[in-house]
Design a protein around this motif. Structure first.
Motif, short mmCIF file in Angstrom:
data_model
loop_
_atom_site.label_atom_id
_atom_site.label_comp_id
_atom_site.label_asym_id
_atom_site.label_seq_id
_atom_site.Cartn_x
_atom_site.Cartn_y
_atom_site.Cartn_z
N PRO A 138 0.89 -1.22 0.12
CA PRO A 138 -0.02 0.03 0.14
C PRO A 138 0.82 1.29 0.09
CG PRO A 138 -0.92 -1.31 1.61
CD PRO A 138 0.51 -2.06 1.19
N ALA A 139 2.10 1.24 0.54
CA ALA A 139 2.85 2.45 0.67
C ALA A 139 3.40 2.81 -0.76
CB ALA A 139 3.94 2.03 1.54
N CYS A 140 3.71 1.61 -1.48
CA CYS A 140 4.28 1.83 -2.94
C CYS A 140 3.25 2.52 -3.66
CB CYS A 140 4.46 0.58 -3.31
SG CYS A 140 5.98 -0.49 -2.70
N GLU A 141 1.96 1.98 -3.45
CA GLU A 141 0.66 2.57 -4.34
C GLU A 141 0.52 3.85 -3.93
OE1 GLU A 141 -4.16 1.98 -5.47
OE2 GLU A 141 -3.10 0.53 -3.75
N LYS A 142 0.96 4.43 -2.87
CA LYS A 142 0.53 5.52 -2.25
C LYS A 142 1.67 6.58 -2.89
CE LYS A 142 -0.70 8.22 1.64
NZ LYS A 142 -0.91 8.40 3.03
N GLY A 143 2.88 6.12 -3.05
CA GLY A 143 3.82 6.89 -3.43
C GLY A 143 3.80 6.90 -5.27
N PHE A 144 3.27 5.97 -5.79
CA PHE A 144 2.94 6.07 -7.28
C PHE A 144 1.72 7.29 -7.42
CE2 PHE A 144 4.01 1.43 -7.57
CZ PHE A 144 5.28 1.48 -7.67
N ARG A 145 0.82 7.31 -6.55
CA ARG A 145 -0.43 8.15 -6.76
C ARG A 145 0.14 9.57 -6.50
NH1 ARG A 145 -5.69 6.17 -7.39
NH2 ARG A 145 -5.86 4.03 -6.99
N GLU A 146 0.93 9.73 -5.51
CA GLU A 146 1.67 10.94 -5.31
C GLU A 146 2.38 11.59 -6.54
OE1 GLU A 146 3.52 10.55 -1.56
OE2 GLU A 146 2.27 10.58 -0.59
N ALA A 147 3.31 10.78 -7.08
CA ALA A 147 3.93 10.90 -8.24
C ALA A 147 2.91 11.60 -9.32
CB ALA A 147 4.72 10.00 -8.70
N MET A 148 1.75 11.07 -9.38
CA MET A 148 0.95 11.58 -10.44
C MET A 148 0.44 13.03 -10.21
SD MET A 148 0.53 8.84 -12.52
CE MET A 148 1.69 7.39 -12.17
N GLN A 149 0.63 13.66 -9.22
CA GLN A 149 0.02 14.76 -8.86
C GLN A 149 0.64 15.79 -9.63
OE1 GLN A 149 -2.87 14.99 -6.81
NE2 GLN A 149 -2.72 12.70 -6.81
N SER A 150 1.83 15.58 -10.17
CA SER A 150 2.84 16.58 -10.80
C SER A 150 3.63 16.11 -11.74
CB SER A 150 3.40 17.29 -9.70
OG SER A 150 4.20 18.52 -10.39
N GLY A 151 3.29 16.33 -13.02
CA GLY A 151 4.09 15.97 -14.24
C GLY A 151 5.48 16.30 -14.43
N GLN A 152 5.94 15.91 -15.38
CA GLN A 152 7.47 16.34 -15.70
C GLN A 152 7.37 17.47 -16.81
OE1 GLN A 152 10.27 14.21 -14.15
NE2 GLN A 152 8.24 13.90 -13.09
N LEU A 153 6.44 17.75 -17.36
CA LEU A 153 6.49 18.77 -18.64
C LEU A 153 6.15 20.35 -17.93
CD1 LEU A 153 4.90 16.82 -21.46
CD2 LEU A 153 7.32 17.28 -21.15
N GLU A 154 5.04 20.54 -17.34
CA GLU A 154 4.30 21.55 -16.93
C GLU A 154 3.93 21.54 -15.29
OE1 GLU A 154 4.78 24.38 -18.36
OE2 GLU A 154 5.63 23.75 -20.32
N GLY A 155 4.27 20.44 -14.91
CA GLY A 155 3.57 20.29 -13.31
C GLY A 155 2.21 19.91 -13.35
N TYR A 156 1.43 19.47 -14.51
CA TYR A 156 0.14 19.35 -14.43
C TYR A 156 -0.05 17.79 -14.08
CZ TYR A 156 -0.56 23.37 -17.47
OH TYR A 156 -0.40 24.48 -17.90
#
Length: 667
Positions: A528-546
């Motif tokens: 579950p901690a891994c899934e939480k980390g993955f979801r957190e990373a989805m909050q801000s992208g690499q191009l413009e932060g969307y």
């Protein structure tokens, strides 16, 4: 107590300005719930179900309103929902808990953009429905064109149960094709429903329409087929039962006619609600998130869904549908999300914004709980094990505004308002701009946020500066990419260690996580901690932060340290691993695309189409009716700000438009 078979939980849904609230007002009047009819835009007190000041000001329904009324021996729990796409969550959560629905369509405009959205929502929750073609008194009314639109655009097996007596300003009533009577509505408010013999001039046409209806219904009834082949008269009880069973199985959509504003056809609709729509025990068995069946049995364990909240001066009002069991004031139940015990205080039944005390609520009831602290979508239950009902679908916001308080004393009041609105409305989102520190509010459209800004000033006496609207862009990936990330930190004492491997790939879902770890390479408690980390990373992208969407993450291995590994270490490793993988997966930016429907007089059609094309619009087609054209196009949201002003200018104020989010597409 009313038998469960004599209860109907129904909603009224439609495109904006199809006459839903006008219809609701007549239903309340004819069932004796109110004693005077008020109009949406007629001065006076305003419609009963539109009780918010903003609803009276704008002349539209903003929040779904619930009430209960009695038609003959049947109790109807009714929810009137908004037609404007910006408030689509109100329709979504109403349909999530209702057993049946009435889809209202304009006899002139027919199937419109929000009609398609409502149809999609009804299909998502498998809600049986009736269609009511309203405004039969309007110039250009064409019920046959509307029925064909239902069949073609909504892919529904729709058939008229009535034949009109006149149309437009000559609309007088309807012929009931089941009972073969002419129904008229007399009296000051159409309260006298009178059945007469069919006018001689319409007998042949009505008979042909009846034969066509019976031919379509015979597909669902072998006894009816045999009687038709033998030339026997079909009893009306068999016709009613056949329509009912075909409607409940979602294979047939009965269509009725009327004019709510002119007080014609509403009583027939109420009869159809009791005849054809399901009671709580007729609906398909409700499933929990882990596929446990919940039956509408008052003697079983309690299962209830909190589907809507409003925060008021005395505390929270929680609209709740009881799916199983019985609930009484003083009962102690469990919130399955928090796993906390909840004491039930008062139970009330709502009539718009008024409350009536209830001593007991059983399976099939829709009531409101006072003073219970919970979130929208929570499940209340008694007994073990705790169960959770499936969550409702919540669309993503497409527009963002930056707001700042004008004065220091406005700051606390603004904070209270925003926190309340965020609790009440799942499509209203709150965030902070990391660069400017400004408060960002996100929602479903300009009107959605405009209403909340009005409420901030009216209800909380707080004034704010408002920035220009910003589009809620997204980022996604083009291809698969692997990750093999080792997180290791040593700082004198116990260290941190986590190692994960896997890959990401594009998907049609917003986010999918799949655990393929075997053999204990990563202990189960860290997944579950891994899934939480993955979801957190989805909050801000690499191009413009969307925010990042459309990504499937597959975790297939890794390693751990018996002392240095922790949930925090695996969460951090997952976050950083995905950031690196997204950078390798060829990310790109998506922009929200809106389905725009413009209704314009024919002489302005070329101008409107040219303007939509200049906004990077993709024209999907047009439909010409008497004197006007409906143009449909897909246009980037970024090019639609201020469109209402421009459209008024282009068409001398004679055109109207609606738009709804349809998809994200590469910008």
């Amino acid at each position: 107590m009313i038998p469960r078979t004599r209860i109907r939980n129904i909603g009224i849904s439609a495109h904006i300005d199809s006459g839903k609230t006008t219809l609701s007002e007549r239903i309340l009047f004819y069932t004796g719930r109110i004693h005077a009819i008020e109009e949406v835009r007629g001065g006076g007190k305003g419609a009963t179900m539109d009780f918010m000041p903003e609803e009276k000001l704008h002349g539209i329904t903003i929040t779904s309103a619930a009430t209960t009324c009695q038609w003959h021996d049947t109790q109807i729990n009714l929810i009137d929902t908004p037609g404007h796409v910006d408030f689509t969550i109100e329709v979504e959560r109403a349909l999530r808990v209702l057993d049946g629905a009435v889809m209202v369509l304009c006899a002139v405009a027919g199937v419109q953009s929000q009609s398609i959205t409502v149809d999609r929502q009804m299909k998502r929750y498998r809600v049986p429905r009736l269609a009511f073609i309203n405004k039969m008194d309007r110039t250009g009314a064409d019920p046959y064109h509307v029925v064909q639109g239902i069949r073609d655009r909504l892919q529904l097996n729709a058939m008229l149960l009535q034949y009109p007596i006149g149309s437009e300003d000559q609309f007088q009533g309807v012929i009931d094709l089941v009972e073969m009577t002419a129904d008229y509505f007399e009296g000051e408010n159409g309260e006298n429903h009178i059945k007469k013999s069919i006018p001689e001039a319409l007998k042949d046409e009505a008979q042909q329409a009846r034969e066509k209806l019976l031919d379509a219904l015979s597909l669902f009834s072998e006894p009816m087929t045999e009687m038709l082949l033998a030339g026997e008269e079909i009893p009306k009880t068999l016709i009613w039962e056949t329509i009912r069973q075909a409607t409940l199985s979602l294979e047939f959509t009965p269509v009725l006619l009327g004019s709510a504003f002119k007080n014609k056809g509403v009583q027939n609709l109420l009869d159809a609600v009791t005849l054809y729509l399901p009671s709580p025990i007729d609906r398909e068995v409700v499933k929990t998130a882990n596929s446990v069946s919940v039956y509408p049995n008052p003697d079983a364990s309690l299962v209830a869904l909190a589907f809507k909240l409003t925060v008021e001066s005395f505390g929270q009002l929680t609209y709740t549908r009881i799916y199983s069991g019985t609930l009484k004031p003083g009962d102690t139940v469990y919130n399955s999300r928090t796993e906390q015990r909840v004491q039930i205080g008062r139970l009330v039944r709502m009539h718009a914004n008024k409350r009536e005390e209830v001593k007991v609520a059983v399976a099939g009831d829709i009531v409101a709980l006072l003073g219970v602290d919970c979130a929208s979508g929570d499940t209340f239950c008694s007994g073990e094990p705790l169960v959770s009902l499936e969550k409702m679908f919540v669309p993503e916001p497409v527009i963002t505004l930056a707001i700042t308080p004008k004065k220091q004393e406005d700051s606390d009041r603004l904070s209270k308002a925003l926190n309340r609105f965020q609790r009440e409305d799942p499509t209203f989102r709150l965030s902070i701009d990391p660069e400017s520190g400004a408060t960002l509010i996100s929602g479903m459209g300009e009107l959605h946020l405009e209403i909340y800004l009005e409420r901030i000033q009216r209800e909380y006496n707080a004034e704010v500066y408002v920035g220009t609207p910003a589009v809620a862009y997204r980022e996604t990936i083009r291809q698969q990419a692997t990750f093999d990330y080792r997180f290791k930190k040593q700082s004198g004492g116990p260290g941190q260690y986590a190692h994960i491997t896997g890959w990401i790939e594009p998907t049609d879902e917003p986010f999918v996580f799949e655990n393929r770890v075997v053999g204990g390479a990563i202990p189960k408690e860290y997944i579950p901690a891994c899934e939480k980390g993955f979801r957190e990373a989805m909050q801000s992208g690499q191009l413009e932060g969307y925010p990042v969407t459309g990504v499937k993450v597959v975790l297939d291995g890794g390693s751990y340290h018996p002392i240095d590994s922790s949930e925090l270490a695996f969460r951090s490793a997952s976050h950083q691993a995905i950031e690196g993988a997204i950078a390798k997966a060829k990310p790109y930016i998506l922009e929200p695309i809106m389905l725009v429907e413009v209704e314009t007089p024919n002489e302005f059609m070329g101008r409107v189409q040219g303007d939509l094309s200049s906004r990077r619009g993709l024209l999907l087609g047009s439909e010409t009716m008497q004197g006007y054209t409906v143009i449909r196009a897909e246009v980037p949201l970024a090019r639609m700000f201020g469109y209402s002003t421009e459209l008024r200018s282009l068409t001398s104020g004679m055109a109207t438009f609606s738009m709804e989010f349809t998809c994200y597409r590469q910008s």
